[in-house]
Motif scaffolding. Structure first.
Motif, PDB file in Angstrom:
ATOM      1  N   VAL A  22       0.869  -1.158   0.000  1.00 12.19           N
ATOM      2  CA  VAL A  22       0.000   0.000   0.000  1.00 12.19           C
ATOM      3  C   VAL A  22       0.905   1.205   0.000  1.00 12.19           C
ATOM      4  O   VAL A  22       2.092   1.092   0.154  1.00 12.19           O
ATOM      5  CB  VAL A  22      -0.894   0.036   1.253  1.00 12.19           C
ATOM      6  CG1 VAL A  22      -1.890  -1.091   1.211  1.00 12.19           C
ATOM      7  CG2 VAL A  22      -0.081   0.002   2.509  1.00 12.19           C
ATOM      8  N   GLY A  67      -0.894  -8.632  -5.529  1.00 14.84           N
ATOM      9  CA  GLY A  67      -1.853  -8.441  -4.448  1.00 14.84           C
ATOM     10  C   GLY A  67      -2.745  -9.647  -4.236  1.00 14.84           C
ATOM     11  O   GLY A  67      -3.401  -9.777  -3.203  1.00 14.84           O
ATOM     12  N   VAL A  73       0.719  -9.989   8.167  1.00 20.34           N
ATOM     13  CA  VAL A  73       1.277  -8.646   8.367  1.00 20.34           C
ATOM     14  C   VAL A  73       2.094  -8.655   9.657  1.00 20.34           C
ATOM     15  O   VAL A  73       1.643  -9.200  10.673  1.00 20.34           O
ATOM     16  CB  VAL A  73       0.164  -7.573   8.469  1.00 20.34           C
ATOM     17  CG1 VAL A  73       0.759  -6.187   8.594  1.00 20.34           C
ATOM     18  CG2 VAL A  73      -0.780  -7.651   7.273  1.00 20.34           C
ATOM     19  N   ASN A  92       4.308  -6.604   4.917  1.00 19.47           N
ATOM     20  CA  ASN A  92       3.702  -7.879   4.526  1.00 19.47           C
ATOM     21  C   ASN A  92       4.692  -8.720   3.726  1.00 19.47           C
ATOM     22  O   ASN A  92       4.340  -9.772   3.225  1.00 19.47           O
ATOM     23  CB  ASN A  92       2.412  -7.645   3.727  1.00 19.47           C
ATOM     24  CG  ASN A  92       2.685  -7.096   2.349  1.00 19.47           C
ATOM     25  OD1 ASN A  92       3.658  -6.384   2.149  1.00 19.47           O
ATOM     26  ND2 ASN A  92       1.832  -7.420   1.397  1.00 19.47           N
ATOM     27  N   ARG A 134      -5.639  -4.621  13.111  1.00 13.65           N
ATOM     28  CA  ARG A 134      -5.720  -3.840  11.881  1.00 13.65           C
ATOM     29  C   ARG A 134      -5.344  -2.371  12.129  1.00 13.65           C
ATOM     30  O   ARG A 134      -4.612  -1.750  11.367  1.00 13.65           O
ATOM     31  CB  ARG A 134      -7.160  -3.931  11.381  1.00 13.65           C
ATOM     32  CG  ARG A 134      -7.489  -3.193  10.147  1.00 13.65           C
ATOM     33  CD  ARG A 134      -8.960  -3.300   9.890  1.00 13.65           C
ATOM     34  NE  ARG A 134      -9.393  -4.674   9.657  1.00 13.65           N
ATOM     35  CZ  ARG A 134     -10.194  -5.039   8.665  1.00 13.65           C
ATOM     36  NH1 ARG A 134     -10.664  -4.132   7.840  1.00 13.65           N
ATOM     37  NH2 ARG A 134     -10.561  -6.292   8.510  1.00 13.65           N
ATOM     38  N   ALA A 137      -1.645  -1.921  12.512  1.00 14.48           N
ATOM     39  CA  ALA A 137      -0.971  -1.984  11.211  1.00 14.48           C
ATOM     40  C   ALA A 137      -1.131  -0.671  10.460  1.00 14.48           C
ATOM     41  O   ALA A 137      -0.186  -0.157   9.848  1.00 14.48           O
ATOM     42  CB  ALA A 137      -1.530  -3.144  10.392  1.00 14.48           C
ATOM     43  N   THR A 138      -2.328  -0.117  10.521  1.00 15.58           N
ATOM     44  CA  THR A 138      -2.585   1.143   9.824  1.00 15.58           C
ATOM     45  C   THR A 138      -1.752   2.265  10.428  1.00 15.58           C
ATOM     46  O   THR A 138      -1.173   3.085   9.706  1.00 15.58           O
ATOM     47  CB  THR A 138      -4.092   1.493   9.904  1.00 15.58           C
ATOM     48  OG1 THR A 138      -4.831   0.380   9.409  1.00 15.58           O
ATOM     49  CG2 THR A 138      -4.428   2.725   9.095  1.00 15.58           C
ATOM     50  N   PHE A 204      -3.528  -9.791   4.573  1.00 12.07           N
ATOM     51  CA  PHE A 204      -3.518  -8.696   3.608  1.00 12.07           C
ATOM     52  C   PHE A 204      -3.698  -9.318   2.229  1.00 12.07           C
ATOM     53  O   PHE A 204      -2.923 -10.186   1.807  1.00 12.07           O
ATOM     54  CB  PHE A 204      -2.189  -7.951   3.704  1.00 12.07           C
ATOM     55  CG  PHE A 204      -2.229  -6.599   3.056  1.00 12.07           C
ATOM     56  CD1 PHE A 204      -3.085  -5.611   3.516  1.00 12.07           C
ATOM     57  CD2 PHE A 204      -1.393  -6.310   1.990  1.00 12.07           C
ATOM     58  CE1 PHE A 204      -3.116  -4.350   2.929  1.00 12.07           C
ATOM     59  CE2 PHE A 204      -1.407  -5.047   1.400  1.00 12.07           C
ATOM     60  CZ  PHE A 204      -2.273  -4.074   1.868  1.00 12.07           C
ATOM     61  N   GLY A 207      -4.709  -5.550  -1.407  1.00 12.78           N
ATOM     62  CA  GLY A 207      -4.644  -4.196  -0.876  1.00 12.78           C
ATOM     63  C   GLY A 207      -5.569  -3.927   0.299  1.00 12.78           C
ATOM     64  O   GLY A 207      -5.719  -2.780   0.710  1.00 12.78           O
ATOM     65  N   GLU A 208      -6.190  -4.981   0.831  1.00 11.41           N
ATOM     66  CA  GLU A 208      -7.123  -4.794   1.946  1.00 11.41           C
ATOM     67  C   GLU A 208      -6.757  -5.735   3.091  1.00 11.41           C
ATOM     68  O   GLU A 208      -6.237  -6.825   2.861  1.00 11.41           O
ATOM     69  CB  GLU A 208      -8.557  -5.162   1.518  1.00 11.41           C
ATOM     70  CG  GLU A 208      -9.068  -4.472   0.271  1.00 11.41           C
ATOM     71  CD  GLU A 208      -9.598  -3.097   0.566  1.00 11.41           C
ATOM     72  OE1 GLU A 208      -9.760  -2.779   1.764  1.00 11.41           O
ATOM     73  OE2 GLU A 208      -9.844  -2.343  -0.390  1.00 11.41           O
ATOM     74  N   PHE A 209      -7.074  -5.312   4.302  1.00 12.39           N
ATOM     75  CA  PHE A 209      -6.969  -6.218   5.429  1.00 12.39           C
ATOM     76  C   PHE A 209      -8.158  -7.174   5.391  1.00 12.39           C
ATOM     77  O   PHE A 209      -9.289  -6.763   5.112  1.00 12.39           O
ATOM     78  CB  PHE A 209      -6.974  -5.450   6.746  1.00 12.39           C
ATOM     79  CG  PHE A 209      -5.744  -4.595   6.919  1.00 12.39           C
ATOM     80  CD1 PHE A 209      -4.495  -5.187   7.037  1.00 12.39           C
ATOM     81  CD2 PHE A 209      -5.836  -3.215   6.947  1.00 12.39           C
ATOM     82  CE1 PHE A 209      -3.358  -4.412   7.189  1.00 12.39           C
ATOM     83  CE2 PHE A 209      -4.706  -2.430   7.095  1.00 12.39           C
ATOM     84  CZ  PHE A 209      -3.456  -3.026   7.217  1.00 12.39           C
ATOM     85  N   GLU A 210      -7.876  -8.428   5.662  1.00 16.87           N
ATOM     86  CA  GLU A 210      -8.916  -9.449   5.610  1.00 16.87           C
ATOM     87  C   GLU A 210      -8.811 -10.352   6.827  1.00 16.87           C
ATOM     88  O   GLU A 210      -7.809 -10.331   7.547  1.00 16.87           O
ATOM     89  CB  GLU A 210      -8.748 -10.331   4.348  1.00 16.87           C
ATOM     90  CG  GLU A 210      -8.804  -9.586   3.031  1.00 16.87           C
ATOM     91  CD  GLU A 210     -10.206  -9.187   2.633  1.00 16.87           C
ATOM     92  OE1 GLU A 210     -11.165  -9.591   3.344  1.00 16.87           O
ATOM     93  OE2 GLU A 210     -10.355  -8.473   1.625  1.00 16.87           O
TER      94      GLU A 210
END
Ligand SMILES: Cc1cc2nc3c(=O)[nH]c(=O)nc-3n(C[C@H](O)[C@H](O)[C@H](O)COP(=O)(O)O)c2cc1C
Length: 214
Positions: A22, A67, A73, A92, A134, A137-138, A204, A207-210
């Motif tokens: 990201v 991706g 992460v 990641n 999450r 991480a952000t 990850f 491009g999104e946290f899952e």
């Protein structure tokens, strides 16, 4: 499970290359890249199917393809031995490398402002983040400011910052650095480690946290 380096626990089943990225991470550098993508399905996200070249379109294609490689992460963090200030980033690109000696790796972009501080400290804590982290991480992915304000953490036995609530942590020193395009591949030697808690990992993907869904 916990232990000193050299015990079996060093073999984290890490995965992957850097790149899902990201905020400007993946990056092709200058080389042409052939990306053979399942003919005509549009996987490249509009970048052109079949071949990605240097430049923004190629980069977009690489991001789109890489991706789709789901990763965990980690938080990579250190504490400045002089000032006590912490520095860190989310990554990641973490990967297991060797059991004997116990080595792991991750990739850091040349643009990282935190890496020079971590590198200078020489010692680092790697926290494997859980599904509930999450927000951490952000925070660690934001450039500048005190990323650790309000983030609960503890010192590993050797003094490296590890995040409270992480699934596991590793206390490491830097073994080697290998330049690789717009990133550096960092190989780290594991000194101590602990699988602190059970739980689901933070994932990850695209491009999104899952979260894992079963
Ligand atoms: C899920 C996720 C994974 C990331 N992976 C990496 C990575 O593998 N390598 C990297 O250099 N940056 C990665 N980043 C970006 C860094 O966390 C951070 O944004 C970047 O280093 C800029 O911050 P800094 O200037 O403090 O270093 C990732 C960010 C997120 C949110």
């Amino acid at each position: 499970m916990s232990g000193e380096a050299g015990v079996s626990g060093a073999g984290v089943s890490g995965a992957g290359v850097s790149g899902a990225g990201v905020s400007g991470e993946a990056g092709v550098g200058g080389a042409d890249v052939s990306a053979v993508v399942n003919g005509g399905t549009g996987v490249s996200g509009g970048a052109g199917v079949g071949r990605a070249t240097a430049g923004p379109a190629g980069e977009r294609c690489l991001r789109s393809v890489l991706g789709r490689f789901a990763t965990g992460v980690v938080a990579v963090a250190t504490r400045d031995p002089g000032t006590g200030e912490r520095a860190g980033l989310a990554a990641n690109s973490f990967c297991s490398v060797s059991l004997d000696p116990p080595l792991v790796s991750f990739c850091v972009a040349h643009t990282s402002s935190s890496w020079p501080r971590i590198r200078a400290a020489g010692q680092l804590g790697i926290s494997i983040l859980g599904a509930g982290q999450r927000e951490a991480a952000t925070r660690l992915a934001v450039r500048g400011g005190d990323k650790f304000a309000g983030l609960p953490w503890s010192a590993s036995p050797g003094g490296a910052p590890v995040l409270d609530g992480a699934l596991a942590w590793l206390e490491c020193t830097i073994e080697a650095e290998h330049p690789a395009g717009d990133h550096v591949i960092v190989v780290a030697r594991v000194l101590r480690l602990d699988a602190s808690r059970e739980g689901e990992p933070l994932l990850f993907f695209r491009g999104e946290f899952e979260r894992i869904s079963r």
